[in-house]
Design a protein around this motif. Structure first.
Motif, PDB file in Angstrom:
ATOM      1  N   GLN A   8      -7.697 -41.998  -4.217  1.00 22.86           N
ATOM      2  CA  GLN A   8      -6.308 -41.913  -4.695  1.00 22.86           C
ATOM      3  C   GLN A   8      -5.531 -40.898  -3.880  1.00 22.86           C
ATOM      4  N   ALA A   9      -6.226 -39.819  -3.505  1.00 22.96           N
ATOM      5  CA  ALA A   9      -5.583 -38.746  -2.741  1.00 22.96           C
ATOM      6  C   ALA A   9      -6.623 -38.066  -1.870  1.00 22.96           C
ATOM      7  N   VAL A  10      -6.169 -37.559  -0.734  1.00 25.97           N
ATOM      8  CA  VAL A  10      -7.079 -36.856   0.167  1.00 25.97           C
ATOM      9  C   VAL A  10      -6.294 -35.804   0.934  1.00 25.97           C
ATOM     10  N   ILE A  11      -6.944 -34.650   1.130  1.00 24.87           N
ATOM     11  CA  ILE A  11      -6.343 -33.577   1.940  1.00 24.87           C
ATOM     12  C   ILE A  11      -7.216 -33.362   3.161  1.00 24.87           C
ATOM     13  N   LEU A  12      -6.606 -33.346   4.324  1.00 21.23           N
ATOM     14  CA  LEU A  12      -7.334 -33.178   5.576  1.00 21.23           C
ATOM     15  C   LEU A  12      -6.836 -31.952   6.321  1.00 21.23           C
ATOM     16  N   THR A  85       2.094 -41.476   1.830  1.00 15.43           N
ATOM     17  CA  THR A  85       1.346 -42.372   0.952  1.00 15.43           C
ATOM     18  C   THR A  85       1.071 -43.670   1.696  1.00 15.43           C
ATOM     19  N   TYR A  86      -0.177 -44.063   1.709  1.00 18.28           N
ATOM     20  CA  TYR A  86      -0.602 -45.275   2.406  1.00 18.28           C
ATOM     21  C   TYR A  86      -0.789 -46.395   1.385  1.00 18.28           C
ATOM     22  N   PHE A  87      -0.191 -47.535   1.698  1.00 18.39           N
ATOM     23  CA  PHE A  87      -0.329 -48.704   0.842  1.00 18.39           C
ATOM     24  C   PHE A  87      -0.937 -49.857   1.641  1.00 18.39           C
ATOM     25  N   GLY A 103      -2.095 -47.347  -3.784  1.00 18.91           N
ATOM     26  CA  GLY A 103      -1.619 -46.250  -2.948  1.00 18.91           C
ATOM     27  C   GLY A 103      -2.629 -45.129  -2.788  1.00 18.91           C
ATOM     28  N   THR A 104      -2.607 -44.477  -1.625  1.00 15.00           N
ATOM     29  CA  THR A 104      -3.430 -43.302  -1.338  1.00 15.00           C
ATOM     30  C   THR A 104      -2.527 -42.229  -0.756  1.00 15.00           C
ATOM     31  N   GLN A 105      -2.490 -41.085  -1.432  1.00 12.01           N
ATOM     32  CA  GLN A 105      -1.686 -39.964  -0.935  1.00 12.01           C
ATOM     33  C   GLN A 105      -2.531 -39.162   0.044  1.00 12.01           C
ATOM     34  N   LEU A 106      -2.039 -39.023   1.250  1.00 11.06           N
ATOM     35  CA  LEU A 106      -2.760 -38.271   2.268  1.00 11.06           C
ATOM     36  C   LEU A 106      -1.914 -37.088   2.717  1.00 11.06           C
ATOM     37  N   LYS A 107      -2.551 -35.916   2.743  1.00 14.70           N
ATOM     38  CA  LYS A 107      -1.856 -34.719   3.200  1.00 14.70           C
ATOM     39  C   LYS A 107      -2.684 -34.079   4.312  1.00 14.70           C
ATOM     40  N   VAL A 108      -2.050 -33.820   5.431  1.00 17.42           N
ATOM     41  CA  VAL A 108      -2.714 -33.166   6.549  1.00 17.42           C
ATOM     42  C   VAL A 108      -2.158 -31.754   6.669  1.00 17.42           C
TER      43      VAL A 108
END
Lengths: 110, 115
Positions: A8-12, A85-87, A103-108
């Motif tokens: 659902q969400a990821v922090i990189l 957010t990637y869909f 959706g996937t929330q991605l934060k770099v």
């Protein structure tokens, strides 16, 4: 029914890799991938067709497993600009009907 | 020109008002779409026009009325909306030709608030 995305969400940290998955309960004709930044329009990243054809941006890669009705988006050497957010969007037949995933929330981060 | 434009950017309307959203593309695309997007949710398809004919209506209430005057323009007429219709309304277009990939290009959206 809406395709399910994981995570659902990821922090990189900048430079790290990520995989985003999209799973459908229906047989798929095509899978589209989009990225949407806050307050902006979704931007096309990749399209994968049943049968193996695909088209997308150079630095983005993806796979499509027709038998499992799944697709994965691979982000390598992430940059700050990859945040958003990637869909995934799936087509189950012709006719231009796209159903977007959860959706996937991605934060770099630096 | 690889852009889809939408006007207005923001719209506030009362429940008795009539307003229209406009969308334009000059990429020669023959399919145009309306989506509704609530905060932190994916876009939901409302309507699809293919070669200027309505090909998909996702059981949208009649207070939303689409119109495609020509291959470059798409309108969404709004009448007697409810507060729950407040959302970001996105327009998109795609080539819609056999042998093409048919990826969709989105406009920036109209942020609609219904009071």
């Amino acid at each position: 029914q809406q395709p399910v995305q994981s995570p659902q969400a990821v922090i990189l940290r900048e430079g790290e890799d990520a995989v985003i998955n999209c799973s459908s309960s229906k047989a798929l004709y095509s899978v589209h991938w989009y990225r949407q930044k806050h307050g902006e329009a979704p931007v096309f990243l990749m399209i994968l067709l049943k049968g193996g054809e695909q088209k997308g941006h150079e630095k983005i890669s993806a796979s499509f497993n027709e038998k499992k009705q799944q697709s994965s988006l691979y982000l390598t050497a992430s940059q700050l600009s990859y945040s958003g957010t990637y869909f995934c969007g799936t087509e189950t037949g012709g006719g231009n009907k796209l159903t977007f995933g959860t959706g996937t929330q991605l934060k770099v981060e630096l | 020109d690889t852009e889809v434009t939408q006007t207005p950017k923001h719209l506030v309307m009362g429940m008795t008002n009539k307003k229209s959203l406009k969308c334009e593309q000059h990429m020669g695309h023959r399919a145009m779409y309306w989506y509704k997007q609530k905060a932190k949710k994916p876009p939901e398809l409302m309507f699809v026009y293919s070669y200027e004919k309505l090909s998909i209506n996702e059981s949208v209430p009649s207070r939303f009325s689409p119109e495609c005057p020509n291959s470059s323009l798409l309108n969404l007429h709004l009448h007697a909306l409810q507060p729950e219709d407040s959302a970001l309304y996105l327009c998109a277009s795609s080539q819609n030709e056999q042998g093409t990939y048919n990826e969709q290009f989105f406009g920036p959206g109209t942020r609609l608030t219904v009071l």
